[in-house]
Design a protein around this motif. Structure first.
Motif, PDB file in Angstrom:
ATOM      1  N   ARG A 230       0.832  -1.212   0.000  1.00 23.17           N
ATOM      2  CA  ARG A 230       0.000   0.000   0.000  1.00 23.17           C
ATOM      3  C   ARG A 230       0.862   1.256   0.000  1.00 23.17           C
ATOM      4  NH1 ARG A 230      -4.559   0.356   4.518  1.00 23.17           N
ATOM      5  NH2 ARG A 230      -2.708   0.060   5.834  1.00 23.17           N
ATOM      6  N   VAL A 231       1.937   1.252   0.787  1.00 23.68           N
ATOM      7  CA  VAL A 231       2.861   2.396   0.805  1.00 23.68           C
ATOM      8  C   VAL A 231       3.452   2.616  -0.585  1.00 23.68           C
ATOM      9  CG1 VAL A 231       5.091   3.216   1.672  1.00 23.68           C
ATOM     10  CG2 VAL A 231       3.434   2.227   3.255  1.00 23.68           C
ATOM     11  N   TYR A 232       3.821   1.510  -1.239  1.00 18.96           N
ATOM     12  CA  TYR A 232       4.387   1.615  -2.590  1.00 18.96           C
ATOM     13  C   TYR A 232       3.362   2.213  -3.557  1.00 18.96           C
ATOM     14  CZ  TYR A 232       6.040   0.336  -7.202  1.00 18.96           C
ATOM     15  OH  TYR A 232       6.422   0.391  -8.531  1.00 18.96           O
ATOM     16  N   GLU A 233       2.128   1.737  -3.494  1.00 22.22           N
ATOM     17  CA  GLU A 233       1.105   2.220  -4.417  1.00 22.22           C
ATOM     18  C   GLU A 233       0.781   3.691  -4.177  1.00 22.22           C
ATOM     19  OE1 GLU A 233       0.305   0.822  -6.969  1.00 22.22           O
ATOM     20  OE2 GLU A 233       0.621  -1.325  -6.675  1.00 22.22           O
ATOM     21  N   LYS A 234       0.813   4.120  -2.924  1.00 24.49           N
ATOM     22  CA  LYS A 234       0.566   5.526  -2.627  1.00 24.49           C
ATOM     23  C   LYS A 234       1.662   6.423  -3.187  1.00 24.49           C
ATOM     24  CE  LYS A 234      -2.368   5.034   1.471  1.00 24.49           C
ATOM     25  NZ  LYS A 234      -2.504   5.240   2.932  1.00 24.49           N
ATOM     26  N   ALA A 235       2.858   5.856  -3.300  1.00 31.48           N
ATOM     27  CA  ALA A 235       3.987   6.629  -3.831  1.00 31.48           C
ATOM     28  C   ALA A 235       4.070   6.560  -5.351  1.00 31.48           C
ATOM     29  CB  ALA A 235       5.297   6.127  -3.223  1.00 31.48           C
ATOM     30  N   LYS A 236       3.751   5.383  -5.918  1.00 29.77           N
ATOM     31  CA  LYS A 236       3.975   5.189  -7.354  1.00 29.77           C
ATOM     32  C   LYS A 236       2.701   4.887  -8.149  1.00 29.77           C
ATOM     33  CE  LYS A 236       8.530   5.405  -7.035  1.00 29.77           C
ATOM     34  NZ  LYS A 236       9.414   4.277  -7.291  1.00 29.77           N
ATOM     35  N   ASP A 238      -1.879   4.753  -8.537  1.00 30.28           N
ATOM     36  CA  ASP A 238      -3.017   5.674  -8.658  1.00 30.28           C
ATOM     37  C   ASP A 238      -4.150   5.180  -7.754  1.00 30.28           C
ATOM     38  OD1 ASP A 238      -4.065   3.449  -9.968  1.00 30.28           O
ATOM     39  OD2 ASP A 238      -3.649   4.255 -11.967  1.00 30.28           O
ATOM     40  N   ASP A 239      -5.298   5.842  -7.828  1.00 34.49           N
ATOM     41  CA  ASP A 239      -6.418   5.476  -6.956  1.00 34.49           C
ATOM     42  C   ASP A 239      -6.856   4.035  -7.164  1.00 34.49           C
ATOM     43  OD1 ASP A 239      -6.402   7.981  -5.889  1.00 34.49           O
ATOM     44  OD2 ASP A 239      -8.014   8.766  -7.161  1.00 34.49           O
ATOM     45  N   LYS A 240      -6.838   3.587  -8.402  1.00 35.92           N
ATOM     46  CA  LYS A 240      -7.275   2.227  -8.705  1.00 35.92           C
ATOM     47  C   LYS A 240      -6.337   1.193  -8.086  1.00 35.92           C
ATOM     48  CE  LYS A 240      -8.395  -0.901 -12.524  1.00 35.92           C
ATOM     49  NZ  LYS A 240      -8.432  -1.087 -13.997  1.00 35.92           N
ATOM     50  N   SER A 241      -5.021   1.406  -8.242  1.00 39.74           N
ATOM     51  CA  SER A 241      -4.053   0.444  -7.702  1.00 39.74           C
ATOM     52  C   SER A 241      -4.072   0.441  -6.175  1.00 39.74           C
ATOM     53  CB  SER A 241      -2.639   0.750  -8.216  1.00 39.74           C
ATOM     54  OG  SER A 241      -2.196   2.019  -7.771  1.00 39.74           O
ATOM     55  N   ILE A 242      -4.301   1.621  -5.589  1.00 43.05           N
ATOM     56  CA  ILE A 242      -4.390   1.695  -4.126  1.00 43.05           C
ATOM     57  C   ILE A 242      -5.618   0.938  -3.639  1.00 43.05           C
ATOM     58  CG2 ILE A 242      -4.732   3.241  -2.157  1.00 43.05           C
ATOM     59  CD1 ILE A 242      -3.149   5.377  -3.767  1.00 43.05           C
ATOM     60  N   SER A 243      -6.725   1.124  -4.328  1.00 47.02           N
ATOM     61  CA  SER A 243      -7.969   0.437  -3.952  1.00 47.02           C
ATOM     62  C   SER A 243      -7.830  -1.074  -4.069  1.00 47.02           C
ATOM     63  CB  SER A 243      -9.125   0.925  -4.833  1.00 47.02           C
ATOM     64  OG  SER A 243      -9.353   2.300  -4.635  1.00 47.02           O
ATOM     65  N   THR A 244      -7.100  -1.523  -5.087  1.00 42.34           N
ATOM     66  CA  THR A 244      -6.894  -2.960  -5.292  1.00 42.34           C
ATOM     67  C   THR A 244      -6.181  -3.578  -4.094  1.00 42.34           C
ATOM     68  OG1 THR A 244      -6.764  -2.673  -7.691  1.00 42.34           O
ATOM     69  CG2 THR A 244      -5.834  -4.701  -6.789  1.00 42.34           C
ATOM     70  N   VAL A 245      -5.171  -2.870  -3.572  1.00 46.82           N
ATOM     71  CA  VAL A 245      -4.422  -3.377  -2.413  1.00 46.82           C
ATOM     72  C   VAL A 245      -5.279  -3.295  -1.154  1.00 46.82           C
ATOM     73  CG1 VAL A 245      -2.390  -3.074  -0.961  1.00 46.82           C
ATOM     74  CG2 VAL A 245      -2.203  -2.767  -3.430  1.00 46.82           C
ATOM     75  N   GLU A 246      -5.962  -2.178  -0.982  1.00 50.36           N
ATOM     76  CA  GLU A 246      -6.769  -2.000   0.228  1.00 50.36           C
ATOM     77  C   GLU A 246      -7.899  -3.020   0.306  1.00 50.36           C
ATOM     78  OE1 GLU A 246      -7.861   2.131   0.190  1.00 50.36           O
ATOM     79  OE2 GLU A 246      -6.069   2.688   1.352  1.00 50.36           O
ATOM     80  N   ALA A 247      -8.364  -3.478  -0.859  1.00 47.63           N
ATOM     81  CA  ALA A 247      -9.415  -4.499  -0.870  1.00 47.63           C
ATOM     82  C   ALA A 247      -8.929  -5.830  -0.300  1.00 47.63           C
ATOM     83  CB  ALA A 247      -9.923  -4.691  -2.298  1.00 47.63           C
ATOM     84  N   LYS A 248      -7.598  -6.017  -0.312  1.00 51.16           N
ATOM     85  CA  LYS A 248      -7.020  -7.259   0.215  1.00 51.16           C
ATOM     86  C   LYS A 248      -6.765  -7.177   1.719  1.00 51.16           C
ATOM     87  CE  LYS A 248      -4.383  -8.103  -4.067  1.00 51.16           C
ATOM     88  NZ  LYS A 248      -4.963  -9.371  -4.510  1.00 51.16           N
ATOM     89  N   MET A 249      -6.827  -5.971   2.278  1.00 52.50           N
ATOM     90  CA  MET A 249      -6.510  -5.795   3.696  1.00 52.50           C
ATOM     91  C   MET A 249      -7.530  -6.531   4.573  1.00 52.50           C
ATOM     92  SD  MET A 249      -3.731  -3.975   3.748  1.00 52.50           S
ATOM     93  CE  MET A 249      -3.602  -3.465   5.452  1.00 52.50           C
TER      94      MET A 249
END
Length: 277
Positions: A230-236, A238-249
């Motif tokens: 999630r930290v990586y996606e927030k840095a590199k 977009d909203d879609k990629s961040i949401s994809t990771v957060e959905a796995k949390m």
């Protein structure tokens, strides 16, 4: 009792050198002290080192070398290797340092600090292939006291040399051995860096690690991985990629369980956290 006794000798030698300005007498005090210690049973690296440094202050380099060589032969303590190598390095005697490191790692082949310092020496004098060869010898050992430090040093070396493919192969070799979540995270971050293949490769590694940890049933490790992802996606990303990771949390759930001692006796309830994916 020996420790107190040894410090009396040290205070005596320091008194002769600083108060009486008699370096010869101070050297004799150290020599007498070394003569009464049963080195085959135990020894004190401090006395050898203090005595050798006094030889250097007396401009007797050969005497210091002879003394430290004898110390290695009689007790071989790590501190003596470190001080002897530091002395030779300060004098620019790289070949002598190499010989000492060869002896050091042959006597303590499990010692990752020794291997790392040896490799660092070769790197400092521009001997890239020698440095790489030392790292290879080190990681081939069956028993190491701090393998994580050694692997990290080797990988960092290859990255600093801009050898991305070498670093990548090292990550793959490391993951064959351990599969630790920190190794997966580091690998993914490497691929997502400037020297790596980019975000697509980084995400692929994060996903591969997630699947592997899920298969092994390692919940806390998966949480650590997802946090890093999630930290990586927030840095590199977009909203879609961040949401994809957060959905796995996972959801964190507080539970209670009974603590027991070695004999199975109940010690009381304790709160623990579990993760539901």
């Amino acid at each position: 009792h020996w420790r107190r006794y040894i410090y009396l000798w040290v205070y005596y030698a320091v008194f002769e050198e600083l108060n009486m300005s008699d370096l010869e007498r101070a050297s004799q005090v150290y020599e007498a002290c070394l003569g009464v210690i049963p080195h085959r049973k135990f020894s004190f690296a401090k006395i050898w080192i203090y005595s050798a440094k006094l030889h250097i202050r007396r401009k007797n380099l050969s005497g210091a070398r002879k003394l430290l060589g004898k110390a290695i032969g009689l007790c071989g303590k790590e501190k003596i290797y470190i001080e002897y190598i530091a002395m030779e390095l300060a004098l620019g005697e790289v070949d002598r340092c190499r010989k000492l490191y060869d002896k050091y790692v042959s006597e303590m082949p499990y010692n990752c600090k020794a291997w790392s310092k040896y490799a660092e020496l070769e790197k400092s004098v521009g001997e890239t292939e020698r440095c790489r060869a030392i790292f290879e010898l080190a990681i081939s050992r069956d028993v190491l006291d701090m393998p994580d430090m050694l692997w990290k040093g080797y990988i960092d070396f290859e990255i600093e040399e801009n050898e991305a493919e070498h670093a990548r192969k090292l990550y793959e070799r490391l993951l064959e051995r351990t599969g630790h979540v920190k190794a997966w995270i580091s690998y993914a971050q490497f691929e997502g860096s400037e020297i790596g293949k980019g975000p697509t490769s980084a995400r692929s590694i994060f996903q591969k690690a997630y699947d592997q940890l899920k298969e092994e049933g390692l919940k806390e490790e998966r949480v650590l991985l997802l946090d890093a992802w999630r930290v990586y996606e927030k840095a590199k990303g977009d909203d879609k990629s961040i949401s994809t990771v957060e959905a796995k949390m996972p959801r964190r759930i507080k539970k209670k369980r009974m603590r027991t001692d070695e004999n199975g006796q109940e010690l009381g309830w304790e709160e623990i956290f579990d993760y539901h994916f």
